[in-house]
Write a protein that holds these residues in place. Sequence first.
Motif, mmCIF file in Angstrom:
data_model
loop_
_atom_site.group_PDB
_atom_site.id
_atom_site.type_symbol
_atom_site.label_atom_id
_atom_site.label_comp_id
_atom_site.label_asym_id
_atom_site.label_seq_id
_atom_site.Cartn_x
_atom_site.Cartn_y
_atom_site.Cartn_z
ATOM 1 N N GLY B 40 4.738 63.589 36.694
ATOM 2 C CA GLY B 40 4.912 62.144 36.570
ATOM 3 C C GLY B 40 3.936 61.519 35.589
ATOM 4 N N PRO B 41 2.628 61.581 35.904
ATOM 5 C CA PRO B 41 1.675 60.924 35.017
ATOM 6 C C PRO B 41 1.635 61.521 33.606
ATOM 7 N N TRP B 42 1.922 62.805 33.465
ATOM 8 C CA TRP B 42 1.836 63.398 32.128
ATOM 9 C C TRP B 42 3.126 63.241 31.328
ATOM 10 N N PHE B 43 4.273 63.472 31.994
ATOM 11 C CA PHE B 43 5.518 63.504 31.236
ATOM 12 C C PHE B 43 6.525 62.448 31.701
ATOM 13 N N GLY B 44 6.163 61.662 32.700
ATOM 14 C CA GLY B 44 7.074 60.613 33.141
ATOM 15 C C GLY B 44 8.181 61.086 34.062
ATOM 16 N N GLY B 45 8.198 62.372 34.401
ATOM 17 C CA GLY B 45 9.216 62.868 35.335
ATOM 18 C C GLY B 45 8.637 62.906 36.731
ATOM 19 N N TRP B 46 8.950 61.906 37.541
ATOM 20 C CA TRP B 46 8.281 61.781 38.837
ATOM 21 C C TRP B 46 8.899 62.690 39.886
ATOM 22 N N LEU B 47 8.244 63.821 40.137
ATOM 23 C CA LEU B 47 8.683 64.705 41.222
ATOM 24 C C LEU B 47 7.969 64.320 42.506
ATOM 25 N N VAL B 48 6.656 64.297 42.414
ATOM 26 C CA VAL B 48 5.841 64.001 43.590
ATOM 27 C C VAL B 48 4.838 62.920 43.222
ATOM 28 N N LYS B 49 4.745 61.923 44.066
ATOM 29 C CA LYS B 49 3.747 60.866 43.868
ATOM 30 C C LYS B 49 2.634 61.033 44.889
ATOM 31 N N GLY B 50 1.496 60.436 44.580
ATOM 32 C CA GLY B 50 0.382 60.498 45.516
ATOM 33 C C GLY B 50 -0.479 61.718 45.267
ATOM 34 N N ASN B 51 -1.120 62.229 46.307
ATOM 35 C CA ASN B 51 -1.875 63.470 46.183
ATOM 36 C C ASN B 51 -1.795 64.209 47.513
ATOM 37 N N LEU B 52 -2.632 65.228 47.677
ATOM 38 C CA LEU B 52 -2.479 66.073 48.861
ATOM 39 C C LEU B 52 -2.839 65.331 50.159
ATOM 40 N N ALA B 53 -3.499 64.198 50.065
ATOM 41 C CA ALA B 53 -3.786 63.426 51.265
ATOM 42 C C ALA B 53 -2.493 62.858 51.842
ATOM 43 N N SER B 54 -1.656 62.341 50.962
ATOM 44 C CA SER B 54 -0.347 61.854 51.375
ATOM 45 C C SER B 54 0.493 61.754 50.119
ATOM 46 N N SER B 55 1.755 62.164 50.224
ATOM 47 C CA SER B 55 2.578 62.184 49.024
ATOM 48 C C SER B 55 4.009 61.830 49.363
ATOM 49 N N LEU B 56 4.764 61.546 48.318
ATOM 50 C CA LEU B 56 6.176 61.246 48.475
ATOM 51 C C LEU B 56 6.919 62.065 47.422
ATOM 52 N N THR B 57 7.753 62.999 47.882
ATOM 53 C CA THR B 57 8.467 63.873 46.954
ATOM 54 C C THR B 57 9.867 63.325 46.709
ATOM 55 N N LEU B 58 10.211 63.196 45.445
ATOM 56 C CA LEU B 58 11.526 62.719 45.023
ATOM 57 C C LEU B 58 11.941 61.447 45.764
#
Lengths: 265, 286
Positions: B40-58
């Motif tokens: 997401g942050p590098w290429f704009g393709g958001w697969l997973v947001k957040g980090n290992l503390a809490s995330s949202l996939t797709l």
Amino acid sequence: MSEPTKPANASPRRRFLKEMAGAAGGACLLAMGVTLYSKQAGARPAQAIRPPGALLEEAFLGACIRCGLCVRDCPYDTLKLATPGDGVVSGTPYFTARDIPCEMCEDIPCVKACPSGALDHALSDIRQAEMGIAVLIDQENCLNFLGLRCDVCYRVCPVIDKAITLEMRRNPREEREGPAATRHAMLIPTVHSDACTGCGKCEKSCILPEAAIKVLPARLAQGKAAEHYRRGWEEKDKAGGSLISEQLKLPVRGFDAQSAPGGQP
Amino acid sequence: MSAQRPGLEAIADKGWLAAHKWLLLRRASQLLILAAFLAGPWFGGWLVKGNLASSLTLDVLPLTDPFLFLQMLATRHWPEMSALIGVAIVLGFYLLVGGRVFCSWVCPMNVVTDSAGWLRRRLGLKSGRSPHEATRLWLLGFVLLAAALSGSLVWEWVNPVSMLQRGLIFGFGAGWVFVLGVFLYDLLLAGRGWCGHVCPMGALYGLFGKSALIRVAAHQRSACNDCMDCFAVCPEPQVIRPALKPRDPNDTPLILDGDCTNCGRCIDVCSQEVFRFGSRFNRSKK
């Protein structure tokens, strides 16, 4: 375990207790040290503003799990996730109004993204957000205070005429320098804390090299009246009249101009 | 055979690739998980947001780390539904595959401490002394207690695991200092010290690793030639003995200890093919 060889009289139970005491003691010390450190390093710099809906700082630091989902869903890159060295608790979201202010999205995506509720999902109207309060902090350099018509902070305010109003005031230079130097009246940008959301657009757009108006966390920006304090005129309005009966008119006896103190006998 | 370079025999017998199979798979897993966050942050393709503390996939699948979740509960804050669903999914998954699979297949700190462990072996360092293995459990308890008493996630002020995974995804700041600290601790002060003895996060994952369906089994333990390579590479060597060298020959060949991270390194380095991955119900042995 890499224990050195024990003398023969060290029973397994004794050794176990010793090891456990060491482990528990070490862990306890570490946890205490970390707690102390967190108490010291927990202060937030005045210019780090929390996202909309953030719980009060103390509760926020217990609720925020440092996941950065709010940061990811902020469409304007306003929110940053603090890293060690930023002065803000590492991993928590904040923004600096002078860099990128909050654009006050109607759908508040940052709050929706928060899985922990550190950003309170009860906030549904962004105009009810209380991120901070703008304070016109430098009255010496603010152009409007010099009698000029800058007004930029007022114009950009998303809650214009409610959060910031322009209040007309006589320019004191007129009195100081005589009527020959007639000055423009001053239109003073005035922040109203009940309507200001702390979005920081005023601070961002202040034309001075260093902003004269700044958004501060409410605890820094506001004083607090004592609990028992009542404003007479407000109470009067609420009650629809004076709370005490009109003052009694006592008859004047043995009192006239002659007998008054300081008067002629 | 040599304690400095375990696995040489396996490389000679099976070839380099087969002797690093699980290691390579783990590195791939760690890298891919990181890549999913960074797409997401590098290429704009958001697969997973957040980090290992809490995330949202797709945008549909919430995942929440149980350690952070517990700390938050300790401060008496009740979270939103997505965090509850997220933590339930994560708990369910690790109860099936083994809690500490997180440590060896997901956590980026594993690469740091594995590197420190490798270097310590190669340099033949024996300095320092590891704290007792139970330290991490005590620390887990005290961290939760500190959160409860202070109302704040105090461990997250210093947690190098959070610093590392967050730093990789959101930027480090000065957070790399904490990671370097762990590397040096493992290298100079305590072999396998961090992950095996101190980390309260790993301790928590270890607690729900006992019921895991996937387990390493020493199913050919009779073929063991006592080279000790598995003990040399294992991040939790105490878990091997009951399965490989049982007191009673009828004991299960399964490594059932919750501390086993299912990293599979013992399978890699064994030239005798003593170990394999299997289900916890398959107790067959030779």
